[in-house]
Design an enzyme around this catalytic site. Structure first.
Site, PDB file in Angstrom:
ATOM      1  N   ASP A  45      -6.932  -8.464   4.526  1.00 11.85           N
ATOM      2  CA  ASP A  45      -6.092  -9.232   3.596  1.00 11.85           C
ATOM      3  C   ASP A  45      -5.465 -10.453   4.249  1.00 11.85           C
ATOM      4  O   ASP A  45      -4.895 -11.301   3.565  1.00 11.85           O
ATOM      5  CB  ASP A  45      -4.966  -8.342   3.048  1.00 11.85           C
ATOM      6  CG  ASP A  45      -5.476  -7.468   1.923  1.00 11.85           C
ATOM      7  OD1 ASP A  45      -6.509  -7.835   1.319  1.00 11.85           O
ATOM      8  OD2 ASP A  45      -4.856  -6.429   1.664  1.00 11.85           O
ATOM      9  N   LYS A  84     -12.550 -10.244  -3.381  1.00  8.38           N
ATOM     10  CA  LYS A  84     -11.108  -9.975  -3.494  1.00  8.38           C
ATOM     11  C   LYS A  84     -10.585 -10.661  -4.762  1.00  8.38           C
ATOM     12  O   LYS A  84     -11.370 -10.998  -5.631  1.00  8.38           O
ATOM     13  CB  LYS A  84     -10.397 -10.487  -2.234  1.00  8.38           C
ATOM     14  CG  LYS A  84     -10.642  -9.612  -1.016  1.00  8.38           C
ATOM     15  CD  LYS A  84      -9.757  -8.377  -1.084  1.00  8.38           C
ATOM     16  CE  LYS A  84      -9.969  -7.453   0.086  1.00  8.38           C
ATOM     17  NZ  LYS A  84      -9.100  -6.272  -0.015  1.00  8.38           N
ATOM     18  N   SER A 133       0.836  -1.212   0.000  1.00 10.72           N
ATOM     19  CA  SER A 133       0.000   0.000   0.000  1.00 10.72           C
ATOM     20  C   SER A 133       0.868   1.257   0.000  1.00 10.72           C
ATOM     21  O   SER A 133       0.578   2.229  -0.700  1.00 10.72           O
ATOM     22  CB  SER A 133      -0.871   0.046   1.250  1.00 10.72           C
ATOM     23  OG  SER A 133      -1.670  -1.077   1.327  1.00 10.72           O
ATOM     24  N   ARG A 158      -2.503 -14.818  -2.000  1.00 12.86           N
ATOM     25  CA  ARG A 158      -2.559 -14.995  -0.540  1.00 12.86           C
ATOM     26  C   ARG A 158      -3.048 -16.403  -0.178  1.00 12.86           C
ATOM     27  O   ARG A 158      -2.667 -16.956   0.850  1.00 12.86           O
ATOM     28  CB  ARG A 158      -3.450 -13.932   0.089  1.00 12.86           C
ATOM     29  CG  ARG A 158      -2.869 -12.541  -0.088  1.00 12.86           C
ATOM     30  CD  ARG A 158      -3.368 -11.575   0.948  1.00 12.86           C
ATOM     31  NE  ARG A 158      -3.155 -10.213   0.517  1.00 12.86           N
ATOM     32  CZ  ARG A 158      -2.016  -9.549   0.638  1.00 12.86           C
ATOM     33  NH1 ARG A 158      -0.961 -10.131   1.177  1.00 12.86           N
ATOM     34  NH2 ARG A 158      -1.915  -8.303   0.217  1.00 12.86           N
ATOM     35  N   GLY A 179      -5.916  -3.898  -8.116  1.00 10.65           N
ATOM     36  CA  GLY A 179      -7.125  -3.147  -7.783  1.00 10.65           C
ATOM     37  C   GLY A 179      -6.790  -1.826  -7.124  1.00 10.65           C
ATOM     38  O   GLY A 179      -7.448  -0.814  -7.352  1.00 10.65           O
ATOM     39  N   SER A 207     -13.667   0.724   3.171  1.00 15.39           N
ATOM     40  CA  SER A 207     -12.673   0.459   2.131  1.00 15.39           C
ATOM     41  C   SER A 207     -11.667   1.593   2.064  1.00 15.39           C
ATOM     42  O   SER A 207     -12.010   2.737   1.768  1.00 15.39           O
ATOM     43  CB  SER A 207     -13.375   0.305   0.773  1.00 15.39           C
ATOM     44  OG  SER A 207     -12.425   0.448  -0.258  1.00 15.39           O
ATOM     45  N   GLN A 229      -9.417   1.825  -0.122  1.00 15.02           N
ATOM     46  CA  GLN A 229      -9.212   2.209  -1.522  1.00 15.02           C
ATOM     47  C   GLN A 229     -10.215   3.286  -1.927  1.00 15.02           C
ATOM     48  O   GLN A 229      -9.866   4.257  -2.587  1.00 15.02           O
ATOM     49  CB  GLN A 229      -9.360   0.985  -2.427  1.00 15.02           C
ATOM     50  CG  GLN A 229      -8.216   0.000  -2.242  1.00 15.02           C
ATOM     51  CD  GLN A 229      -8.408  -1.258  -3.067  1.00 15.02           C
ATOM     52  OE1 GLN A 229      -9.479  -1.504  -3.607  1.00 15.02           O
ATOM     53  NE2 GLN A 229      -7.364  -2.068  -3.159  1.00 15.02           N
TER      54      GLN A 229
END
Ligand code: NAP
Length: 743
Positions: A623, A650, A330, A695, A402, A475, A477
């Site tokens: 995550d 996801k 991130s 993941r 994403g 979120s 994002q």
């Protein structure tokens, strides 16, 4: 090849022109057994004799008429300028149902010649071009494996009958070629750019230097670079003379574009514009590296295998030592975005060189930002300021990321130019309405594919206005996207989140000197300020560390230190959840780096107990759930997760995919609409699918520590996107997982 052996598909194949390409085709088909008889035609009697002696063909004919009687396929492999004459002669013969095809390096002129020659007569012609060659030429160089794993481009006319096309396709595939289809025009443009122009440049450069120096002595001083660049000037001059005349228009077009670029570079040298030079060189280098990877993949990995990169995780093991997992994804993304929009030069260290963050980096390069590196995690960004981005030359391709797509859409909504955002198959399925909808409320014009999926077309030139947005879902994002749009929007933009989410954007904006106010669950920005370049040291990614936190907890006799991990409170849900389950995780040497808290985390094995995961921790560990499900499996009792519907959209439906895999290992795992219920218990081995979700692939690798038999994990290629060094760090720490050797 074996599958075709001894099942002839056709009776007679005629190959006209028995040089390197025609000879190799004839020999390969003859060996495949696909055809009862291979007849060669060549104007040179010596070549005809040698072709038979070398087993390239069954027999030869001097004249086309004799050879083509009763032929099923006629392959034209003569020099490209000789094609017209041969086609004219063929048009005078009774070819019956024979399918014509060719191997010429340019397609437009051959196709036109065929249409001219056969005007008013039926033409069953499938133009083709194998992208394969050799330094050697002539029939003695014929090699039945020449086309193996090489591309062959077929450029069929619209009117061609399906049967003819299928037949030619099968012949090439019998030689293990990768057959692709293109229009004639596209083929000629692509080849002009990737093959013909480089040959032209190599020939010119050598000639230009040779003719100006008094003698050829000058080349004594030439080093490897010159040798590599000009290697192709050693190619067959006659063939290249033919190709440039045959593909004249496309070559001229690409040459003109190249001349403009060369002139621009010349001008940059004249005006001592180092910025422009560095921009061109860094972009070129990045493109070359990308191309190098494509080449390496093509050369060493069977294309059939790339989809299913399989991990084999052997049971047992304990963890020890100290490791540093790669930089936070991130923060890596955001360092490129804000560094690009800042004034001045930003230095980044610890940048994650995974494909996702590199997609963001490439997007900004495409918008004219000069970015040096990454070189061992170091990146230098020559910021252009908030209003300095330039229109990209084409769609911005964001791979699997994403984060890139959602964050970029915010700041692109306010640019003066249009942009199109695209991604790979998996990203193309992910929902983008969650950002498109509030951005539209701000005045953005965004088009999406069905159901709000990518590609996104963002229309430039809109003036945005600040809004207040109550996010329906937690979120980071979406929040970040709106705050980035807010840097350009009139007035104030504020976002309230229903539960805490990552606040890296807010912290980093402040790090770049941009005021952000946070009150409770609301973050606010106003336009009219500037970003000032800074130095960023990216902490190690807690999402990557999470695999080792679980591994160190569940494996017996383990003690592992994870160095320099980012412990931003909006990300430490995984530590809180593991501690609630009884994990022994201590944080040491806590410090703050660039506004982000970091620490070394020590994890020791501990008996875990199942819990009801507190819902407020869910967004803080979103995550990390795949690997937390593995912890739950190794815990005593039942673990219940609720309020995590986000996990279903996801990279994969992580709840379903993990439940399916755990069940295969003999675990009781029941998915619910918004979570999962897992009963702790023993784990066996088996074959699980990661569905391309990195993941999940890593979570099942960790599971092997407590499994009683090996776990085979399919479709693991995407691990490189988030954690390129996973396998080597796993081996270093004590997890026995490796790539399955390709047979
Ligand atoms: P090559 O080694 O020169 O072979 C051409 C052969 O055709 C020679 O034996 C030549 O005889 C013969 N020939 C010339 N005119 C003829 C005619 N009218 N009738 C019958 N035979 C005739 O050439 P190549 O490298 O195989 O290339 C053949 C074709 O493949 C070209 O169209 C080229 O564009 C294409 N291609 C080449 C490559 C490559 O890297 N070489 C790659 C892809 C496609 P002579 O020796 O007496 O001239």
């Amino acid at each position: 090849m074996a599958e075709f052996k001894k099942t002839p598909l056709i009776g007679r194949l005629v190959v006209v022109g028995l040089g390197l390409i025609g000879g190799s085709f004839a020999k390969g088909i003859k060996e495949s057994g696909l055809c009862r008889e291979v007849i060669g035609v060549d104007r040179n009697p010596d070549t005809r004799r040698q072709a038979v002696e070398l087993g390239v063909v069954d027999r030869c004919e001097e004249h086309l008429a004799n050879a083509c009687l009763g032929a099923d396929v006629v392959q034209l492999a003569v020099p490209i300028l000789a094609m017209e004459k041969v086609l004219e002669e063929l048009s005078t013969l009774d070819l019956g149902q024979a399918v014509l095809t060719d191997v010429g390096s340019a397609k437009g002129n051959v196709a036109r010649a065929a249409q001219r020659a056969f005007v008013g007569r039926p033409l069953r012609f499938v133009p083709g071009h194998p992208i394969a060659g050799s330094e050697k030429s002539g029939v003695t160089a014929a090699n039945s494996k020449l086309f193996r794993r090489h591309k062959v481009i077929l450029t069929p006319f619209d009117a061609i009958d399906e049967q003819a096309l299928v037949l030619i396709d099968k012949l090439w595939r019998a030689l293990d070629a990768d057959v692709e289809y293109m229009s004639i025009e596209h083929h000629d443009e692509v080849l002009a750019a990737t093959s013909h122009l480089p040959h032209l440049l190599a020939f010119t450069l050598v000639e230009s230097l040779a003719k100006r120096s008094e003698n050829l002595e000058i080349f004594r001083y030439a080093a490897g670079g010159f040798r590599d660049f000009t290697r192709i000037a050693g190619s067959d001059p006659v063939m290249w003379h033919d190709i440039f005349l045959a593909n004249r228009e496309a070559v001229l077009h690409t040459l003109d574009t190249f001349r403009d670029d060369l002139d621009a570079l010349r001008q940059a040298v004249v005006t001592e514009d180092g910025h422009q030079l560095l921009g061109v060189f860094t972009r070129a280098r990045a493109a070359r590296e990308h191309f190098g990877k494509i080449l390496a993949r093509r050369a060493y990995v069977d294309p059939m295998q790339t989809k299913d990169l399989t991990y084999i995780a052997s049971p047992g093991g304990s963890l020890s030592g100290r490791i540093r997992v790669p930089g936070d994804k991130s923060i890596s993304h955001r360092s490129i975005m804000l560094g690009s929009l800042a004034e001045g030069t930003t230095e980044v260290e610890g940048f994650l060189e995974g494909e996702d963050a590199l997609a963001t980096l490439q997007a900004f390069r495409d918008m004219g930002v000069v970015i040096e590196g990454p070189n061992q995690g170091r990146v230098t960004i020559h910021g252009v300021g908030l209003n300095g981005l330039k229109p990209p030359p084409g769609p911005l391709y964001l791979g699997n990321s994403g984060t890139s797509m959602r964050l970029l859409s915010g700041l692109l909504a306010a640019q003066p130019f249009d942009t199109t955002l695209t991604g790979d198959a998996s990203l193309s399925k992910r929902p983008m309405n969650r950002v498109a909808k509030p951005l539209r409320e701000m005045g953005a014009v965004i088009e999406t594919a069905e159901e709000g999926r990518p590609p996104l077309i963002i229309r430039g030139g809109q003036s945005l206005k600040g809004i207040h947005y109550d996010m329906p879902m937690a979120s980071a994002q979406v929040k970040s996207c709106l705050l980035l749009a807010g840097l350009y929007a009139k007035g104030e933009t504020s976002v309230t989140e229903p539960a805490p989410t990552r606040d890296h954007t807010e912290r980093m904006l402040r790090g770049f000197g941009y005021p952000v106010s946070v009150e409770g669950s609301t973050a606010k920005v106003s336009s009219g300020h500037r970003l000032t370049a800074t130095h960023i040291e990216v902490p190690a990614d807690i999402s990557s560390a999470a695999f080792f936190l679980v591994a160190g907890s569940i494996a017996e006799n383990s003690e592992l230190v994870l160095e320099h991990v980012g412990i931003n409170p909006t990300r430490t849900g995984v530590i809180d959840i593991l501690r609630l389950m009884g994990a022994d995780i201590t944080s040491e040497n806590q410090r703050e780096v660039g506004g982000e808290p970091v620490a070394d985390l020590r994890v020791r094995s501990a008996p875990l107990t199942g819990i009801e995961i507190p819902e407020e921790l869910v967004p803080l560990a979103i995550d990390e759930f795949p690997v937390l499900f593995v912890a739950a499996t190794c815990a005593k009792g039942r673990t219940v997760l609720r309020g995590a519907e986000e996990l279903r959209v996801k990279e994969s439906d992580r709840i379903q995919v993990m439940a399916d895999g755990l069940k295969i290992l003999g675990v009781q795992a029941e998915p619910t609409p918004d979570g999962i219920v897992i009963e702790g218990g023993p784990m066996g081995g088996g074959e699980v699918e990661s569905h391309g979700d990195h993941r999940i692939a890593m979570a099942f690798s960790v599971a092997s520590l407590r499994a009683s038999a090996p776990i085979r994990i399919h479709d693991c290629a995407n691990v490189a996107t988030s954690f390129p060094t996973f396998l080597s760090l796993a081996a270093q720490a004590g997890i026995r997982v490796k790539e399955e050797a390709i047979a």
